[in-house]
Design a protein around this motif. Structure first.
Motif, PDB file in Angstrom:
ATOM      1  N   LEU A 187      -4.210  13.281   3.748  1.00 48.59           N
ATOM      2  CA  LEU A 187      -4.169  12.260   2.700  1.00 48.59           C
ATOM      3  C   LEU A 187      -4.718  12.820   1.395  1.00 48.59           C
ATOM      4  CD1 LEU A 187      -3.742   9.194   2.021  1.00 48.59           C
ATOM      5  CD2 LEU A 187      -6.180   8.933   2.522  1.00 48.59           C
ATOM      6  N   GLY A 224      -3.513  -2.273   6.167  1.00 49.46           N
ATOM      7  CA  GLY A 224      -2.730  -1.493   5.216  1.00 49.46           C
ATOM      8  C   GLY A 224      -3.522  -0.436   4.488  1.00 49.46           C
ATOM      9  N   ASN A 250      -0.012  -2.821  10.813  1.00 51.20           N
ATOM     10  CA  ASN A 250      -0.629  -1.551  10.451  1.00 51.20           C
ATOM     11  C   ASN A 250       0.354  -0.442  10.762  1.00 51.20           C
ATOM     12  OD1 ASN A 250      -3.207  -2.513   9.637  1.00 51.20           O
ATOM     13  ND2 ASN A 250      -3.684  -2.902  11.776  1.00 51.20           N
ATOM     14  N   TYR A 290      -2.926   5.210  15.938  1.00 52.44           N
ATOM     15  CA  TYR A 290      -1.486   5.416  15.928  1.00 52.44           C
ATOM     16  C   TYR A 290      -1.099   6.702  16.664  1.00 52.44           C
ATOM     17  CZ  TYR A 290      -2.358   2.819  11.537  1.00 52.44           C
ATOM     18  OH  TYR A 290      -2.788   1.927  10.593  1.00 52.44           O
ATOM     19  N   SER A 326       0.854  -1.199   0.000  1.00 49.85           N
ATOM     20  CA  SER A 326       0.000   0.000   0.000  1.00 49.85           C
ATOM     21  C   SER A 326       0.882   1.238   0.000  1.00 49.85           C
ATOM     22  CB  SER A 326      -0.891   0.034   1.248  1.00 49.85           C
ATOM     23  OG  SER A 326      -1.513  -1.193   1.463  1.00 49.85           O
ATOM     24  N   TYR A 373      -2.834   0.953  -4.628  1.00 49.19           N
ATOM     25  CA  TYR A 373      -2.462  -0.391  -4.211  1.00 49.19           C
ATOM     26  C   TYR A 373      -1.973  -1.251  -5.380  1.00 49.19           C
ATOM     27  CZ  TYR A 373      -5.399   0.857  -0.150  1.00 49.19           C
ATOM     28  OH  TYR A 373      -5.965   1.488   0.932  1.00 49.19           O
ATOM     29  N   PHE A 404       0.920   5.676  -0.250  1.00 49.54           N
ATOM     30  CA  PHE A 404       0.091   6.844   0.064  1.00 49.54           C
ATOM     31  C   PHE A 404       0.881   8.120  -0.191  1.00 49.54           C
ATOM     32  CE2 PHE A 404      -2.911   4.111   2.182  1.00 49.54           C
ATOM     33  CZ  PHE A 404      -2.121   3.079   2.661  1.00 49.54           C
ATOM     34  N   VAL A 443       1.327   1.682  17.783  1.00 46.92           N
ATOM     35  CA  VAL A 443       0.143   1.287  17.030  1.00 46.92           C
ATOM     36  C   VAL A 443      -0.728   0.418  17.913  1.00 46.92           C
ATOM     37  CG1 VAL A 443      -0.791   0.129  14.991  1.00 46.92           C
ATOM     38  CG2 VAL A 443       1.434   1.284  14.851  1.00 46.92           C
ATOM     39  N   LEU A 491       2.814   2.872   8.854  1.00 40.43           N
ATOM     40  CA  LEU A 491       3.216   3.635   7.693  1.00 40.43           C
ATOM     41  C   LEU A 491       4.654   4.089   7.888  1.00 40.43           C
ATOM     42  CD1 LEU A 491       0.169   6.004   6.985  1.00 40.43           C
ATOM     43  CD2 LEU A 491       0.809   3.936   5.763  1.00 40.43           C
ATOM     44  N   PHE A 496      -4.084   7.418  -2.494  1.00 42.73           N
ATOM     45  CA  PHE A 496      -3.542   6.118  -2.139  1.00 42.73           C
ATOM     46  C   PHE A 496      -3.636   5.217  -3.365  1.00 42.73           C
ATOM     47  CE2 PHE A 496      -7.559   3.860  -1.799  1.00 42.73           C
ATOM     48  CZ  PHE A 496      -8.453   4.842  -1.421  1.00 42.73           C
ATOM     49  N   ASN A 505       3.184   1.132   3.359  1.00 44.94           N
ATOM     50  CA  ASN A 505       2.847   0.123   4.360  1.00 44.94           C
ATOM     51  C   ASN A 505       3.678  -1.116   4.076  1.00 44.94           C
ATOM     52  OD1 ASN A 505       0.496  -2.343   4.892  1.00 44.94           O
ATOM     53  ND2 ASN A 505       1.108  -1.008   6.543  1.00 44.94           N
ATOM     54  N   TYR A 509       2.188   9.287  16.343  1.00 48.60           N
ATOM     55  CA  TYR A 509       3.400   9.671  15.653  1.00 48.60           C
ATOM     56  C   TYR A 509       3.964  10.913  16.330  1.00 48.60           C
ATOM     57  CZ  TYR A 509       2.646   6.689  11.522  1.00 48.60           C
ATOM     58  OH  TYR A 509       2.502   5.629  10.659  1.00 48.60           O
TER      59      TYR A 509
END
Lengths: 112, 112
Positions: free
Chosen positions: A46, B98, A98, B33, A32, A51, A34, B48, A100, A49, A92, B35
């Motif tokens: 965002l 993801g 999960n 999450y 994945s 895939y 982004f 996470v 980034l 994205f 990812n 960060y």
């Protein structure tokens, strides 16, 4: 080797031009990808994205993914001064986690 | 609605203080999450939570203590921080697997 690499810029383009932002990643199993836009002092937003290999278009933005080359790009058509920001590529990694991993970001400056 | 809400927006704390950052989302996301972002650097993953359980701790010092009271809330408890911990703290959430993550507006933390 960094996991996600971007040219820090600044990338300077004239208003109305196409801005091309590039990103490479090291983990071939990544699934994945982004693109986030971050204005100074603000949080990441965002914008795209992707895939699957190929192109994905949303308005003035096109994301391109080439998994064989481990390469992701973002094209911004008809660039506007309001597009001036830092663009963060995020990946990812494989493993079912999960998380980034961000590149260092490319600063884009669109001048009138 | 892709809103993640963080409070407070700004926080100044002394090195002996205890404070908490809060994050809330109502998108039904099961991954949340924390960060940390320093100036001119990309976001750096701290923790996470997946399905309310801590799944990743990126070797964060124990003076940072995360908590996930329920599927919509995420806290970050702060104690005995150092001036170098001053940064923008970002909360994000995603559906997991993801998929794309959405960020809150961040808490600007200054440790004096």
């Amino acid at each position: 080797q960094k996991e996600v690499e971007q040219n820090s810029g600044p990338l300077s383009v004239p208003e109305g031009a196409i801005a091309s932002l590039n990103c490479t990643y090291s983990d071939r199993g990544s699934q994945s990808f982004f693109w986030y836009r971050q204005y100074s002092g603000k949080s990441p937003e965002l914008i795209m994205f992707i895939y699957s290999n190929g192109d994905k278009e949303d308005g003035r933005f096109t994301a391109q993914l080439n998994k064989a080359s481990q390469y992701v790009s973002l094209l911004i058509r008809d660039s506007q001064p309001s597009d001036s920001a830092t663009y963060l590529c995020a990946v990812n990694p494989p493993g079912g986690y999960n998380k980034l991993i961000f590149g260092a970001g490319t600063r884009l400056a669109v001048h009138p | 609605d892709t809103e993640v809400t963080q409070t407070p927006k700004h926080l100044v704390m002394g090195m002996t203080n205890k404070k908490s950052l809060k994050c809330e989302q109502h998108m039904g996301h099961r991954a949340m999450y924390w960060y940390k972002q320093k100036a001119k650097k990309p976001p750096e993953l701290m923790f996470v939570y997946s399905y309310e359980k801590l799944s990743i701790n990126e070797s964060v010092p124990s003076r940072f203590s995360p908590e996930c009271p329920n599927s919509s809330l995420l806290n970050l408890h702060l104690h005995a921080l150092q001036p170098e911990d001053s940064a923008l703290y970002l909360c994000a959430s995603s559906a997991g697997g993801g998929t794309e993550a959405f960020f809150g507006q961040g808490t600007r933390l200054t440790v004096v």
